[in-house]
Design an enzyme around this catalytic site. Structure first.
Site, short mmCIF file in Angstrom:
data_model
loop_
_atom_site.label_atom_id
_atom_site.label_comp_id
_atom_site.label_asym_id
_atom_site.label_seq_id
_atom_site.Cartn_x
_atom_site.Cartn_y
_atom_site.Cartn_z
N HIS B 63 50.66 17.61 -40.32
CA HIS B 63 49.44 16.79 -40.18
C HIS B 63 48.60 17.40 -39.07
O HIS B 63 49.00 17.38 -37.91
CB HIS B 63 49.80 15.34 -39.84
CG HIS B 63 50.57 14.65 -40.94
ND1 HIS B 63 49.94 13.99 -41.96
CD2 HIS B 63 51.90 14.57 -41.20
CE1 HIS B 63 50.86 13.50 -42.80
NE2 HIS B 63 52.06 13.85 -42.36
N LEU B 64 47.46 17.96 -39.43
CA LEU B 64 46.62 18.64 -38.44
C LEU B 64 45.60 17.71 -37.80
O LEU B 64 44.99 18.05 -36.79
CB LEU B 64 45.92 19.84 -39.06
CG LEU B 64 46.74 21.13 -39.15
CD1 LEU B 64 45.90 22.23 -39.80
CD2 LEU B 64 47.23 21.59 -37.78
N ASN B 95 45.66 13.26 -45.13
CA ASN B 95 45.26 11.98 -44.53
C ASN B 95 44.44 12.15 -43.26
O ASN B 95 44.72 11.59 -42.21
CB ASN B 95 46.48 11.08 -44.27
CG ASN B 95 47.51 11.72 -43.36
OD1 ASN B 95 47.51 12.93 -43.17
ND2 ASN B 95 48.38 10.91 -42.79
N ASP B 153 50.58 11.78 -49.14
CA ASP B 153 51.60 11.64 -48.10
C ASP B 153 51.25 10.57 -47.06
O ASP B 153 50.13 10.48 -46.58
CB ASP B 153 51.82 12.96 -47.37
CG ASP B 153 52.95 12.83 -46.35
OD1 ASP B 153 54.08 12.55 -46.77
OD2 ASP B 153 52.67 12.98 -45.14
N HIS B 180 55.57 11.27 -51.50
CA HIS B 180 56.08 10.48 -50.36
C HIS B 180 56.73 9.26 -51.02
O HIS B 180 56.05 8.33 -51.42
CB HIS B 180 54.91 10.09 -49.45
CG HIS B 180 55.26 9.10 -48.39
ND1 HIS B 180 55.40 9.44 -47.08
CD2 HIS B 180 55.50 7.77 -48.45
CE1 HIS B 180 55.70 8.36 -46.37
NE2 HIS B 180 55.77 7.32 -47.18
N HIS B 233 60.12 15.27 -47.33
CA HIS B 233 61.05 14.71 -46.34
C HIS B 233 62.17 13.83 -46.89
O HIS B 233 62.25 12.66 -46.59
CB HIS B 233 60.29 13.96 -45.25
CG HIS B 233 59.16 13.07 -45.72
ND1 HIS B 233 59.31 12.14 -46.70
CD2 HIS B 233 57.86 13.00 -45.32
CE1 HIS B 233 58.14 11.52 -46.89
NE2 HIS B 233 57.26 12.03 -46.06
N ASN B 279 58.63 8.00 -40.43
CA ASN B 279 58.79 7.53 -41.79
C ASN B 279 58.92 8.72 -42.72
O ASN B 279 58.00 9.52 -42.78
CB ASN B 279 57.57 6.68 -42.18
CG ASN B 279 57.78 5.97 -43.51
OD1 ASN B 279 58.89 5.86 -43.99
ND2 ASN B 279 56.70 5.54 -44.11
N ASP B 306 57.04 17.86 -41.03
CA ASP B 306 56.28 16.60 -41.01
C ASP B 306 55.68 16.40 -39.60
O ASP B 306 55.66 15.29 -39.06
CB ASP B 306 57.16 15.40 -41.39
CG ASP B 306 56.33 14.18 -41.76
OD1 ASP B 306 55.08 14.26 -41.72
OD2 ASP B 306 56.93 13.13 -42.05
N HIS B 310 50.76 12.22 -32.37
CA HIS B 310 50.13 10.95 -32.04
C HIS B 310 49.85 10.93 -30.54
O HIS B 310 50.62 11.46 -29.74
CB HIS B 310 51.03 9.77 -32.39
CG HIS B 310 51.11 9.51 -33.86
ND1 HIS B 310 50.01 9.16 -34.62
CD2 HIS B 310 52.16 9.56 -34.72
CE1 HIS B 310 50.38 9.00 -35.88
NE2 HIS B 310 51.67 9.25 -35.97
#
Lengths: 311, 424
Positions: B63-64, B95, B153, B180, B233, B279, B306, B310
Site C-alpha cells: 500500500h503506497l 485503495n 484489497d 481479499h 495474504h 487484517n 501487505d 499508518h
C-alpha cells in the site's frame, strides 16, 4: 504487607495475598458507611476524577460516594459532557485532565485495554471501573467480599456464573479473582455466549444450567444485554429465560444455603425471577453496599495506602 | 550509459538455477553477461565478495498511499523503503484516494515512480469502481495502461456473481484477480484472531472460518470460470490446504503469505499492541505452522508484505479503533531468511518466493538475472545482524511489531536498471 500498585487495572495484577489484603482493608472501611457521620479525613486534599465514557449509575455513584466518604474531592465527567463528541482522543482527554493534577482517575470505557492504555501514558493513578469486555476489578472484589461475608470463606466454594460469558468483563475478573482465592468456578450459558478458550482461564463449562447449579454455594447471574449483543446470539428473551434464567425451581438444585448474586442492573423475569431476586437467598443489595467499602479500599490503596498519615 | 561489473558475489538466481560465485556484467541497464572471473573492463566495479547477488526482490502486495494519503506514505518514501529492503519491484494496491479505477491515477503512479521513485511500481487496479463492489472497473484500459492485476484489497467482493464476472472479464485481458477473502458477516466487528488471547483480552474475535469460507467460494469460482484467482495474504491452515487441493485439481489459483503470518501468532497482541493488529489478523501457532508448510511444499507462490503504513496517531489509540496493518518492506528479507535458518525452506526457494515467483503471478518481466533482463539487483549481506529501530525505517510510518528485534541479513546495495538506488 505493602501495597505496591499505583494502578488498579485488573485482577490479573494481584496475587492471592494482595487480594485478601484489599478485602481486609475494605473490611476496615465498611463500618464507616453505617456511622452517623459517614466521613473520614483519609484522602483529604486528594482529587479523584471519575471519567465515565459509558453510562453507569451504580459503579459511578459507588466510586463517587467512596471518594467523598474518604474526604477526597471528586469530579465526575460523563461521555455526553466530554470532549469525545468533539473528536478528542482518549490520550488527549486524559492528558488535559492530568494537567489539573488529579491524584486518581477512575475510568470506565467501552474499549478493552483502555485502562492499560491510559496507565501507560499518564502520571497519576488509574483505577479501572470497567474496560470493554476485559476487566471490572472492583466488581470482582466486591463480589468476593460479599461471598466472604456470607460464607465466611471463599476457598473450596463452588461458584456458578450464568449468562453471556463472552461479553462480560465481570466474568473475566471474577474467574481470575475466585480462582486465586481458591474457589471452583463453573460457568454456563448458550454456546453463542461462550468464548473460545474460556476454560483455560480457570473454570469449568457446564453444558446445562442444571449442571452448573447443582450443589453450588454461590449463584451469580449475568445481565443479558440485548442492546449490546445484537440479535444473533439468542432468539428471544423468552427462550433465554426458559433455559438460562434462575427461578425458585432451579435454584433448589443449588445448596440450600446458596447465595444468589447479580452485578446489576437486573432484567427481572429474564435472567432472574423476581421471587429469587427479592428472596431470602439474594445478596444483591449487599453487593451494592459492599461496593462502597471495596472502592474506598481501592482508592485509599491507589492513593498511597499506608504511606499516608491519618490525621 | 556505462557498464557495471559486480565481482566475486554469490549469484543466486532461482529462475535460472544459478547459485555460484560468479561475476555479473551490466551494460546499458541490462544484464549482459554472467560468468566466472569476467575480464571485461567496466566503468564501475562493485566488489561483492561475501555478498549474495540476487534479483531485485518483488513485493506484490504494497500500500503506497499515494495519491491521497501521503501523510502515511508516498511513492518516494515507499519506494525508498522498498530499495532499503532489497525490493526493486512492487505492486501497489488500489485503495488510494482517488481509487486506482481509472487510467489517470494508474499513469500518475507509474510516472511519479519513474521520475522520482527508487523502485518499479506496478499498479493493481480495483476490481470494482470506487471499491464499491457494484460495477467492474475498466480493466481493459487499465491493463493496457500498466495495471498488472485487479483487487478490491481491504474489502472482499461480497457478491459472488460479481466476483464470477470479475474473474471472467479480467481473464479476457490476461490479468489475475487478487482476492481479499473475508466473510464480513462472520468478522462481525472482530478486531483480532478469535481464540484464547481474544477471550483473555476481552477483544472481539475474528474466526478463521471468516477467511476460509470466502476462500472456498473464490477457489470454486476460479474453478468454474477458469480465471486466475490469486489469494492475498493467506493466514489460516484451512486456506493453505484449500489452495493445495485446488492446485492438485488444476485450478488456476495462486496465493501469497505475509512475513508476519509465518512469524508471529496472536500472542503478539498481548498488552493491546496495536502494531500487532492487521487484517487478516495474526493467527494461532497451528496456522503459522501451516503457512510455513505451504511455503515449503510450493503451495504458496509468493511472500508479500501487505506493507500498510499508518500514521502514529492512527496506531496510538485504543486497540479496537486502531487501523489495521503494518509496514513490511524493510523486514521481509531477513524474516524470510529466518525461515532458511530454521530449516523451513532452502535459500533458493526463499529468493524465488520473493522474486521470480511473484513476478510470474503478475506476469511481469522481473525477478530474474537472465541475460538481457533489466538489471534490478539486490546485494545482500547475509550475515549482518541489525536491530529494527522503527523510527529509522525509511518508510514514512513506523508501525512495525518487529521493533527491537535483531534480524540477520540485509540489502547493502540495491540496483534499479543498473543504477544504484540504495546503499547502506
Amino acid at each position: 504487607m505493602k501495597f505496591q500498585h499505583r494502578h488498579v487495572l485488573g485482577i490479573k495484577q494481584f496475587n492471592a495475598e494482595e487480594l485478601n489484603f484489599i478485602l481486609d482493608t475494605a473490611e476496615s472501611f465498611k463500618e464507616i458507611n453505617t456511622r452517623d457521620i459517614k466521613k473520614v479525613p483519609t484522602l483529604r486534599g486528594k482529587t479523584i476524577v471519575n471519567l465515565f465514557f459509558e453510562a453507569s449509575t451504580r459503579t459511578r455513584t459507588s466510586f463517587e460516594i467512596a471518594g467523598k466518604r474518604l474526604s477526597a474531592d471528586t469530579v465526575n465527567i460523563g461521555a455526553s459532557s466530554s470532549s469525545v463528541v468533539k473528536g478528542e482522543t482518549l490520550e488527549d482527554t486524559a492528558r488535559n485532565i492530568e494537567a489539573m493534577h488529579p491524584d486518581i482517575i477512575v475510568m470506565r470505557h467501552s474499549a478493552s485495554g483502555s485502562c492499560d492504555y491510559l496507565a501507560a501514558r499518564i502520571g497519576c493513578s488509574v483505577v479501572n471501573a470497567g474496560d470493554g469486555t476485559h476487566e471490572h476489578p472492583s466488581q470482582a472484589l466486591l463480589d468476593a467480599f460479599t461471598i466472604r461475608q456470607h460464607k465466611g470463606k471463599i476457598a473450596g466454594l463452588k461458584v456458578a456464573i450464568i449468562g453471556d460469558i463472552t461479553h462480560s468483563r465481570v466474568v473475566r475478573s471474577n474467574i481470575d479473582c475466585l480462582n486465586k482465592l481458591g474457589a471452583e468456578v463453573v460457568i454456563s450459558g448458550p454456546k453463542t455466549m461462550l468464548p473460545p478458550g474460556i476454560e483455560r482461564l480457570g473454570c469449568r463449562v457446564a453444558p446445562t444450567l442444571a449442571e452448573a447449579l447443582k450443589d453450588a454455594d454461590v449463584v451469580m447471574m449475568l445481565r443479558i444485554q440485548l442492546e449490546r449483543q445484537g440479535k444473533s446470539l439468542i432468539p428471544s428473551l423468552r427462550e433465554y429465560s426458559r433455559y438460562f434464567g434462575l427461578n425458585e425451581t432451579n435454584l433448589k438444585l443449588a445448596k440450600t444455603d446458596a447465595i444468589v448474586m447479580h452485578p446489576g442492573p437486573m432484567n427481572r423475569g429474564v435472567e432472574i425471577s423476581t421471587v429469587v431476586a427479592d428472596g431470602p437467598q439474594s445478596v444483591i443489595l449487599d453487593q451494592v453496599e459492599n461496593g462502597v467499602a471495596v472502592r474506598m479500599a481501592l482508592l485509599y490503596l491507589a492513593a498511597g495506602g499506608e504511606k499516608m498519615t491519618e490525621d | 550509459m556505462g557498464s557495471t561489473l559486480i565481482k566475486n558475489g554469490r549469484i543466486i538466481d532461482p529462475a535460472n538455477n544459478i547459485d555460484a560465485t560468479l561475476d555479473l556484467l551490466i551494460e546499458n541497464g541490462r544484464i549482459s553477461k554472467i560468468g566466472k572471473s569476467l575480464a571485461t573492463q567496466a566503468s564501475e566495479v562493485i566488489d561483492a565478495s561475501g555478498l549474495w547477488v540476487t534479483p531485485g526482490l518483488v513485493d506484490m502486495h504494497v500500500h503506497l498511499r499515494d495519491p491521497g494519503l501521503e501523510y502515511k506514505e508516498d511513492i518516494i518514501s515507499g519506494t525508498r523503503s522498498a530499495a532499503a529492503g532489497g525490493v526493486t519491484s512492487i505492486a501497489c494496491m488500489p485503495n488510494t484516494r482517488p481509487i486506482i479505477d481509472n487510467l489517470a491515477i494508474c499513469r500518475y503512479i507509474i510516472n511519479k515512480a519513474q521520475e522520482q521513485g527508487s523502485a518499479n511500481v506496478f499498479p493493481i487496479g480495483s476490481i470494482t469502481q470506487g471499491l464499491k463492489g457494484e460495477i467492474l472497473s475498466e480493466m481493459g484500459e487499465l491493463k493496457a495502461g500498466g495495471c498488472v492485476a485487479f483487487s478490491d484489497d481491504g474489502l472482499p467482493v461480497v457478491s459472488s456473481e460479481l466476483m464470477r464476472r470479475a474473474l471472467e472479464y479480467a481473464d479476457t485481458f490476461d490479468a489475475p484477480i487478487i482476492s481479499h477473502a473475508e466473510d464480513l458477516s462472520l468478522v462481525a466487528g472482530g478486531v483480532m484472531n478469535d481464540g484464547l488471547v481474544a477471550t483473555e483480552l476481552g477483544l472481539k474475535g475474528i474466526p478463521w472460518v471468516a477467511e476460509d469460507a470466502m476462500t472456498a467460494r473464490d477457489i470454486m469460482l476460479a474453478e468454474y470460470t477458469g480465471g486466475h484467482m490469486h489469494m492475498a495474504h493467506v493466514s489460516t491452515r484451512g486456506c493453505v490446504e484449500m489452495v493445495r487441493q485446488a492446485k492438485r485439481r488444476g485450478v488456476r489459483v495462486t496465493c501469497e503469505a505475509a512475513p508476519h503470518h509465518f512469524t508471529l501468532t496472536d500472542e503478539a497482541v498481548r498488552g493491546y499492541n496495536t502494531n500487532a493488529k492487521m487484517n487478516p489478523p495474526l493467527r494461532s501457532q497451528a496456522d503459522v505452522d501451516a503457512v510455513r508448510a505451504g511455503l515449503a511444499d510450493g503451495t504458496i507462490d509468493a511472500i508479500a508484505t501487505d506493507h500498510a503504513p499508518h500514521h502514529i496517531d492512527e496506531k496510538n489509540v485504543e486497540f479496537a479503533i486502531a487501523m489495521n496493518g503494518i509496514v513490511g518492506l524493510e523486514t521481509m528479507l531477513p524474516l524470510t531468511l529466518k525461515l532458511v535458518e530454521e530449516g523451513v525452506i532452502d535459500l533458493n526457494r526463499a529468493i524465488a518466493l520473493m522474486s521470480c515467483r511473484p513476478a510470474a503471478v503478475l506476469g511481469i518481466d522481473r525477478g530474474t538475472l537472465s541475460q538481457g533482463a533489466v538489471a534490478d539487483i539486490a546485494l545482500i549481506d547475509p550475515n549482518l545482524v541489525w536491530e529494527v529501530v522503527p523510527e529509522k525505517l525509511l518508510s514514512k510510518s513506523n508501525n512495525t511489531p518487529f521493533g527491537g528485534w535483531k534480524l540477520k541479513g540485509v540489502a547493502v546495495r540495491t540496483l534499479l536498471g543498473g543504477k544504484t538506488v540504495f546503499e547502506r
